[in-house]
Every structure is written in C-alpha cells, then in structure tokens.
Design an enzyme around this catalytic site. Structure first.
Site, PDB file in Angstrom:
ATOM      1  CG  ASP A 231      -0.058  -0.071   2.535  1.00 42.89           C
ATOM      2  OD1 ASP A 231       0.378   0.978   3.031  1.00 42.89           O
ATOM      3  OD2 ASP A 231       0.182  -1.199   3.039  1.00 42.89           O
TER       4      ASP A 231
ATOM      5  CG  ASP B   8       1.897   4.995   5.802  1.00 41.92           C
ATOM      6  OD1 ASP B   8       1.409   4.111   6.531  1.00 41.92           O
ATOM      7  OD2 ASP B   8       2.469   5.999   6.262  1.00 41.92           O
TER       8      ASP B   8
END
Length: 273
Positions: free
Chosen positions: A229, A231
């Site tokens: 991802d 974050d």
C-alpha cells in the site's frame, strides 16, 4: 540441542503462516518465554537454484538445506506487533543453529516510485516503537554489551536476495530505510508526511527489534519488504486511498507465491553464506 537443527531461518509476516510442505514441528523453549508458535523444519534441495554463493561452504552439494520457519504473529495471527515475543523468536532460531535469518514483511510505501507489489531489500531501519523488550542484555553480568548496529542488515544476505529477485523476474529495490512504528494502528497523514520528508522509504511494525536482537544473537539478518500500500496516501496523488487492514492482507496474499518463490530460490545460497 545436540548440534544445529537448521541452516536458514525464516520469519513469516502478515498472511505468511506456512512455508514448506512435509515439514516437522519442533518446540523450542527459551529463557524469554515461548516463541510465537511451533517452529517447523523443512528441507529445500541444494540444486533448486543456480545462484552464485559466497563465504564458506557449510553445506555439501548432496545435502538439502534445513529451513526453520516461524510466523512471527503466530499461526493464527494472534500476536499484534507490539506483543510479539521477539526475544523468544530470535533466541529460538539461535538455538536451532541457523546461520542466516531472513525476515519478509508487509510494508507501506512512502515513495511513489516504490509501488504495491514491489519488493524492497532494506538496508537501514529507524525505530519509532516504544515499550518493547529489545535486548537480551537486561543486566551486564559479564560486562558491558553494546552491539554495533550502523549496518543492521547483512550485505551478503542482501545481495543473495537481490539476485534471487532478479532471477524470479520481480521488482526489488536495492536498499531503503524502513521506519518501524509501534502499531497496531496505521499512521496518520501527518506522520506519513513526516516519514516521507525525513527521506525514509517504507513503513512497517515488526523490523524492530528483530534486526537488533539478531545482531546480539550473532545471526546474519536480512529484511525484505513486500509493499502492499501507500501508507496514509501520497500528496502528489490525492486519489490514492489510505491503507486499510483489508488492503494489506489482500495484496500480501495475492503476492504470497512470489514471496515463497523468491525465498526458495535464495535459500541454497543463504545456507552457504
């Protein structure tokens, strides 16, 4: 234990709870309590990979590599990152005799060029955790013990993992700093921006104190991030949604075969480090 039981140790991260087939389970007790769960010992044929090796040849060409695997959160992910018994986990690997310890982990990217699905063979960490038991030396009964940690990740192990990634055709960034947060919550946008502004590359919740304890235990250690991802998002890409638990597990599971294949390719060379 009468002699080494394993050559290479592997810690499993979020979603990575089993590794080798036909592995046997072993119980290891430590002065620090129980590890996260039973450790399994399996075998990888030396001839599986044609990677160059370095260092002393501890394993003959006719041997299999014995691999000790332990999911750091437990087989059912019962241990949150701030409650993992890192000392017991690392000491168990030491007792088993591993000569190399590899730590795959899920991570959030702090850089647009480091994309979900990429790997990062990190070379530095920044510790932002608190309250964790992070040393074997609670007392200096035999004199001071201050471990040097300027280079927390073993350069030879890192090179082997990068070679394995290239052979597997996966994108692996050579070097990067992982900032380790306490968890189990994810970062705020302000924290994520701070980490990015400091020049760090990925964020994770478990690399500390694993790396420091491995150094104290005298075990060469390497960490490899699978990016799941971005974050809390990217300033330059406002359409990117902040990370969720569901995203982390979904992306890691989708890439788990690549994690396993990379490790299997690297293990014969890791055993010869």
């Amino acid at each position: 234990m009468a002699g080494p039981v394993a050559d290479v140790g592997v810690f499993g991260g979020s979603g990575f709870y089993t590794f080798l087939e036909d592995a046997r389970s072993v119980e290891v007790s430590t002065a620090w309590g129980a590890p996260s769960g039973p450790i399994t010992i399996g075998r990888v044929p030396i001839g599986r990979a044609g990677l160059a090796t370095s260092g002393d040849d501890h394993v003959s060409a006719d041997d299999d590599v014995r691999v000790a695997f332990l999911p750091r959160h437990g087989p059912d992910h019962r241990h949150p990152p701030h409650r993992v018994n890192y000392r017991a986990n690392v000491d168990a690997m030491r007792q088993l005799g591993v000569r190399a310890l590899v730590s795959p982990f899920a991570a959030g990217s702090l850089r647009p060029e480091i994309k979900p699905g990429d790997f990062v063979v990190v070379d530095q960490f920044v510790d932002r955790t608190s309250g964790r038991a992070d040393t074997f030396y609670d007392q200096f009964d035999e004199g001071p013990r201050h471990a040097p940690l300027a280079e927390p990740y073993d350069a030879k192990l890192r090179a082997i993992l990068l070679d394995a990634a290239a052979a597997a055709g996966v994108t692996a960034h050579d070097g990067g700093t992982v900032v380790v947060t306490n968890g189990p919550r994810f970062s705020t946008r302000a924290e994520s921006q701070w980490h990015r502004a400091a020049g760090w590359h990925v964020v994770n919740m478990t690399q500390y104190p694993e790396a420091a304890l491995a150094r104290e235990a005298g075990i060469p250690f390497a960490g490899i991030a699978l990016v799941t991802d971005y974050d809390a998002g990217l300033d330059e890409a406002p359409e990117v949604e902040p990370v969720t638990q569901e995203t982390v597990f979904r992306v890691f599971e989708a890439n788990l075969d690549r994690v396993r294949e990379l490790l299997l390719s690297a293990i014969p060379a890791l055993a010869r480090r």
